[in-house]
Design a protein around this motif. Structure first.
Motif, PDB file in Angstrom:
ATOM      1  N   LEU A 139     -20.649  -4.728   8.580  1.00 40.41           N
ATOM      2  CA  LEU A 139     -20.433  -6.144   8.283  1.00 40.41           C
ATOM      3  C   LEU A 139     -20.530  -6.404   6.788  1.00 40.41           C
ATOM      4  O   LEU A 139     -19.710  -7.136   6.213  1.00 40.41           O
ATOM      5  CB  LEU A 139     -21.452  -6.998   9.043  1.00 40.41           C
ATOM      6  N   SER A 140     -21.527  -5.828   6.137  1.00 41.97           N
ATOM      7  CA  SER A 140     -21.679  -5.991   4.690  1.00 41.97           C
ATOM      8  C   SER A 140     -20.456  -5.464   3.948  1.00 41.97           C
ATOM      9  O   SER A 140     -19.898  -6.130   3.067  1.00 41.97           O
ATOM     10  CB  SER A 140     -22.940  -5.267   4.206  1.00 41.97           C
ATOM     11  N   PHE A 141     -20.024  -4.261   4.308  1.00 42.38           N
ATOM     12  CA  PHE A 141     -18.853  -3.671   3.648  1.00 42.38           C
ATOM     13  C   PHE A 141     -17.595  -4.518   3.895  1.00 42.38           C
ATOM     14  O   PHE A 141     -16.756  -4.673   3.003  1.00 42.38           O
ATOM     15  CB  PHE A 141     -18.631  -2.240   4.146  1.00 42.38           C
ATOM     16  N   ALA A 142     -17.460  -5.057   5.105  1.00 37.69           N
ATOM     17  CA  ALA A 142     -16.276  -5.865   5.424  1.00 37.69           C
ATOM     18  C   ALA A 142     -16.254  -7.156   4.611  1.00 37.69           C
ATOM     19  O   ALA A 142     -15.189  -7.587   4.150  1.00 37.69           O
ATOM     20  CB  ALA A 142     -16.249  -6.180   6.926  1.00 37.69           C
ATOM     21  N   THR A 143     -17.412  -7.795   4.433  1.00 33.57           N
ATOM     22  CA  THR A 143     -17.442  -9.020   3.642  1.00 33.57           C
ATOM     23  C   THR A 143     -17.123  -8.743   2.177  1.00 33.57           C
ATOM     24  O   THR A 143     -16.501  -9.566   1.500  1.00 33.57           O
ATOM     25  CB  THR A 143     -18.805  -9.721   3.754  1.00 33.57           C
ATOM     26  N   ILE A 144     -17.544  -7.587   1.684  1.00 37.46           N
ATOM     27  CA  ILE A 144     -17.203  -7.211   0.304  1.00 37.46           C
ATOM     28  C   ILE A 144     -15.695  -6.976   0.192  1.00 37.46           C
ATOM     29  O   ILE A 144     -15.049  -7.435  -0.754  1.00 37.46           O
ATOM     30  CB  ILE A 144     -17.980  -5.950  -0.115  1.00 37.46           C
ATOM     31  N   LEU A 145     -15.122  -6.271   1.158  1.00 39.74           N
ATOM     32  CA  LEU A 145     -13.680  -6.011   1.150  1.00 39.74           C
ATOM     33  C   LEU A 145     -12.889  -7.309   1.276  1.00 39.74           C
ATOM     34  O   LEU A 145     -11.861  -7.492   0.611  1.00 39.74           O
ATOM     35  CB  LEU A 145     -13.319  -5.069   2.305  1.00 39.74           C
ATOM     36  N   GLY A 146     -13.347  -8.229   2.108  1.00 44.89           N
ATOM     37  CA  GLY A 146     -12.645  -9.495   2.279  1.00 44.89           C
ATOM     38  C   GLY A 146     -12.620 -10.323   1.012  1.00 44.89           C
ATOM     39  O   GLY A 146     -11.634 -11.017   0.729  1.00 44.89           O
ATOM     40  N   GLY A 147     -13.684 -10.251   0.230  1.00 47.83           N
ATOM     41  CA  GLY A 147     -13.729 -11.001  -1.009  1.00 47.83           C
ATOM     42  C   GLY A 147     -12.714 -10.551  -2.040  1.00 47.83           C
ATOM     43  O   GLY A 147     -12.359 -11.310  -2.952  1.00 47.83           O
ATOM     44  N   MET A 148     -12.199  -9.331  -1.893  1.00 48.12           N
ATOM     45  CA  MET A 148     -11.225  -8.799  -2.844  1.00 48.12           C
ATOM     46  C   MET A 148      -9.839  -9.390  -2.656  1.00 48.12           C
ATOM     47  O   MET A 148      -8.967  -9.199  -3.513  1.00 48.12           O
ATOM     48  CB  MET A 148     -11.135  -7.270  -2.683  1.00 48.12           C
ATOM     49  N   THR A 149      -9.599 -10.111  -1.583  1.00 49.11           N
ATOM     50  CA  THR A 149      -8.230 -10.480  -1.218  1.00 49.11           C
ATOM     51  C   THR A 149      -7.738 -11.785  -1.831  1.00 49.11           C
ATOM     52  O   THR A 149      -6.548 -12.065  -1.781  1.00 49.11           O
ATOM     53  CB  THR A 149      -8.099 -10.577   0.315  1.00 49.11           C
ATOM     54  N   THR A 150      -8.634 -12.609  -2.375  1.00 52.18           N
ATOM     55  CA  THR A 150      -8.216 -13.882  -2.974  1.00 52.18           C
ATOM     56  C   THR A 150      -8.942 -14.104  -4.295  1.00 52.18           C
ATOM     57  O   THR A 150      -9.960 -13.460  -4.588  1.00 52.18           O
ATOM     58  CB  THR A 150      -8.517 -15.081  -2.051  1.00 52.18           C
ATOM     59  N   LEU A 151      -8.443 -15.065  -5.043  1.00 51.88           N
ATOM     60  CA  LEU A 151      -9.054 -15.400  -6.334  1.00 51.88           C
ATOM     61  C   LEU A 151     -10.487 -15.867  -6.175  1.00 51.88           C
ATOM     62  O   LEU A 151     -11.361 -15.523  -6.986  1.00 51.88           O
ATOM     63  CB  LEU A 151      -8.222 -16.503  -7.008  1.00 51.88           C
ATOM     64  N   ILE A 152     -10.781 -16.665  -5.131  1.00 53.91           N
ATOM     65  CA  ILE A 152     -12.100 -17.279  -4.970  1.00 53.91           C
ATOM     66  C   ILE A 152     -13.020 -16.465  -4.084  1.00 53.91           C
ATOM     67  O   ILE A 152     -14.139 -16.895  -3.806  1.00 53.91           O
ATOM     68  CB  ILE A 152     -11.961 -18.704  -4.402  1.00 53.91           C
ATOM     69  N   THR A 154     -14.601 -13.621  -4.603  1.00 51.75           N
ATOM     70  CA  THR A 154     -15.732 -12.951  -5.238  1.00 51.75           C
ATOM     71  C   THR A 154     -15.730 -13.271  -6.728  1.00 51.75           C
ATOM     72  O   THR A 154     -14.658 -13.433  -7.338  1.00 51.75           O
ATOM     73  CB  THR A 154     -15.644 -11.422  -5.006  1.00 51.75           C
ATOM     74  N   PRO A 155     -16.885 -13.405  -7.367  1.00 53.29           N
ATOM     75  CA  PRO A 155     -16.938 -13.740  -8.793  1.00 53.29           C
ATOM     76  C   PRO A 155     -16.150 -12.796  -9.708  1.00 53.29           C
ATOM     77  O   PRO A 155     -15.547 -13.272 -10.674  1.00 53.29           O
ATOM     78  CB  PRO A 155     -18.444 -13.711  -9.095  1.00 53.29           C
ATOM     79  N   PRO A 156     -16.126 -11.452  -9.475  1.00 56.59           N
ATOM     80  CA  PRO A 156     -15.327 -10.600 -10.362  1.00 56.59           C
ATOM     81  C   PRO A 156     -13.863 -11.014 -10.459  1.00 56.59           C
ATOM     82  O   PRO A 156     -13.267 -10.936 -11.538  1.00 56.59           O
ATOM     83  CB  PRO A 156     -15.480  -9.210  -9.737  1.00 56.59           C
TER      84      PRO A 156
END
Length: 599
Positions: A139-152, A154-156
């Motif tokens: 679940l943790s890894f999936a939420t990190i991967l999901g954040g990569m898909t849009t501008l908003i 993940t902060p990076p």
């Protein structure tokens, strides 16, 4: 090398070292770096705090508030319970859990999404009789991967976009990250689904209130005229065998002794430090007739500070287990400093720190992100304390939608903000700021709670590092560092250049905050692309992906830290699944970047 370049390189190296060793909070390190740059004359004094007005900083703050509003109105809870069927196989539950986490993380703060889903994952682990780590790490890894898909997501991504806007005229759009991010996320989720069974340790952990967590350390006092007085410590150890508890130390006359000698004679008022499964604490105390030594301080004073709320007798008393969130106000402080009992009427019964044993008294133990704490007290006081100090519950929560009309309004406003960005009507900062104003006017997020929804440490980190990154570009330091990195790679294949940037960024992100990693790597990547006459977007996107890929350690990303305690994981448990995942991401992302952002 000029004098300003030398100073900035030394400052960057010391800042990087401070991030890696993690002895201080990342926002303190970033602010120290900014002030150092100002005092050394590398950043003009008038520009020192311009980062706080940067659109990326405003966007991050607004997204945090909007995420809180969606959680507060019950939208997220409703979504979770609707899309996760009660009866399904382990594999189906795991897949749905990861997909839901990834989708949520693409549009709201991924730490908030993770905190909302931890109780659901723990319930599913108990239902399928699985170690909690088997669901929490995927679940943790999936939420990190999901954040990569849009501008908003993940902060990076916001930092990279903001850096591009500052230096190339305009930033990235909301879904510019999706072409590569979606492929990487889906492939990563598939790999985790396939390998998690074999690469996540099936370490047995104990349970409290039907959830698997870890062994707790608690303290028991020997009352006067107790039968143990005058007996040896080994006699007490023998009596504890049936309850599966063990002695880890004792306190006498305010002096702590760890690993005490078995022949030591016990006296009245001795405090025995024990480690036990949470559900056996009560059994141990009742069988032996010992008194629970809580973190209720002898510190209770005549302070009027919030003392009116301290544990009225007519309120319902509950015992509840919580995990300390990354960046929580509670982290870095002790129960005595916070005034857990004096100010909130709560008792700290026990503490669990998986993989990081602590030899301090409960009341003087400095809390860390990922710690599990067992609290007892009035429900209202506990809820207020948890919200203020950054605790997430380790228990299933009922779907709570205070006003269904506000839940729909919260969703509609969020969708309108995103749509206005996609259609180019408004910038991200303006669109989300307008949504926050509507949330406040309608009452979706009360004014008194707006600022508590913002992670101040993240805002300070990003705002402080933007001027430092600008100084690296203005002084030519980024060009110098890029020349050192790329001087031997000018004739290398483009794929190798992109992979090199990604690997360096990934490595840094595994050991320091991912937002800080993006801020440090952006000027180097941009300068390298310009020196080689290549498309800067490919290099900046490589930084965005690499900064989000913190799968090898529990400290690179907040979600990995968040599951450390509830999953019973240790520092070295992450790389087993994280390493093949990062290798897959490099193998997929590099050709996808070259296709989407040709050099």
């Amino acid at each position: 090398m000029s004098h300003p370049q030398l100073l900035l390189m030394l400052l960057a190296a010391s800042t990087l070292a401070a991030f890696l060793f993690s002895r201080w909070r990342h926002d303190l390190i970033a602010m120290s770096a900014l002030l150092g740059a100002v005092l050394l004359g590398l950043v003009p004094m008038a520009d020192a705090f311009m980062g706080f007005a940067h659109p990326a900083v405003i966007t991050v703050a607004c997204v945090l508030i909007l995420s809180y509003g969606l959680q507060r109105t019950g939208v997220i809870d409703s979504l979770i319970h609707t899309l996760l069927p009660a009866q399904a196989s382990v594999g189906w539950h795991l897949l749905l859990l990861m997909l839901l986490g990834a989708v949520m993380s693409a549009f709201i703060n991924n730490v908030g999404a993770m905190a909302m889903m931890i109780p659901i994952a723990l319930k599913l682990a108990q239902q399928h009789e699985l170690p909690a780590a088997r669901l929490l790490m995927p679940l943790s890894f999936a939420t990190i991967l999901g954040g990569m898909t849009t501008l908003i997501g993940t902060p990076p991504n916001l930092i990279v976009s903001g850096f591009r806007a500052d230096h190339l005229g305009n930033g990235f759009a909301l879904f510019d990250f999706s072409a590569v991010g979606l492929v990487v996320a889906l492939a990563g989720i598939s790999l985790v689904l396939l390998l998690s069974r074999w690469l996540i340790p099936a370490r047995a952990t104990s349970s409290f209130d039907q959830f698997r967590t870890g062994a707790y350390r608690f303290e028991a006092r020997i009352p006067p005229e107790h039968k143990l007085i005058g007996q040896r410590l080994s006699d007490l150890e023998q009596a504890l065998e049936s309850s599966d508890s063990q002695i880890i130390g004792m306190m006498r006359n305010h002096v702590a002794v760890f690993a005490p000698a078995p022949e030591r004679l016990l006296k009245a008022e001795d405090v025995i430090m024990l480690e036990s499964d949470p559900e056996t604490i009560a059994t141990t105390l009742s069988q032996l007739g010992l008194l629970l030594e809580t973190a209720k301080p002898e510190e209770k004073t005549d302070d009027s500070e919030q003392q009116a709320d301290a544990s009225p007798l007519d309120k319902e008393i509950r015992t509840h287990e919580w995990v300390i969130m990354p960046g929580a106000l509670m982290a870095g402080r002790t129960a005595k400093q916070i005034g857990v009992y004096r100010r909130f009427g709560l008792l700290l019964l026990a503490l669990s720190r998986q993989g990081q044993p602590t030899n301090r008294r409960l009341r003087s133990t400095v809390f860390q992100a990922g710690d599990l704490v067992l609290l007892q007290g009035p429900s209202e006081s506990m809820a207020a304390f948890a919200q203020r100090y950054g605790l997430a519950p380790l228990a299933p929560r009922a779907i709570h939608i205070p006003e269904r009309s506000k839940a729909w309004l919260a969703s509609l406003i969020m969708l309108l903000a995103i749509s206005s960005m996609v259609l180019g009507w408004l910038s991200a900062a303006v669109a989300f700021a307008a949504a926050v104003v509507l949330y406040a006017v309608i009452g979706i997020v009360p004014l008194r709670e707006i600022y508590s929804a913002i992670e101040g440490s993240t805002i300070v980190l990003i705002a402080a590092l933007f001027p430092v990154a600008a100084a690296m570009s203005a002084t030519g330091t980024a060009d110098l560092l890029a020349d050192l990195v790329f001087s031997h790679l000018s004739q290398a294949p483009p794929a190798l250049l992109i992979a090199g940037i990604m690997v360096i960024t990934m490595t840094l992100s595994d050991f320091m905050n991912n937002a800080a990693t993006a801020a440090i790597m952006c000027p180097i990547a941009l300068s390298g692309a310009q020196q080689l006459g290549l498309n800067a977007d490919s290099f900046l996107m490589a930084v965005a992906i690499g900064a989000s890929c913190a799968f090898l350690t529990p400290i690179g990303h907040q979600n990995n830290t968040l599951i450390l305690g509830p999953a019973g994981l240790r520092f070295g448990d992450y790389w087993r699944l994280g390493l093949p995942l990062e290798l897959l991401i490099i193998a997929l992302a590099v050709p996808m970047l070259l296709w989407r952002w040709p050099l």
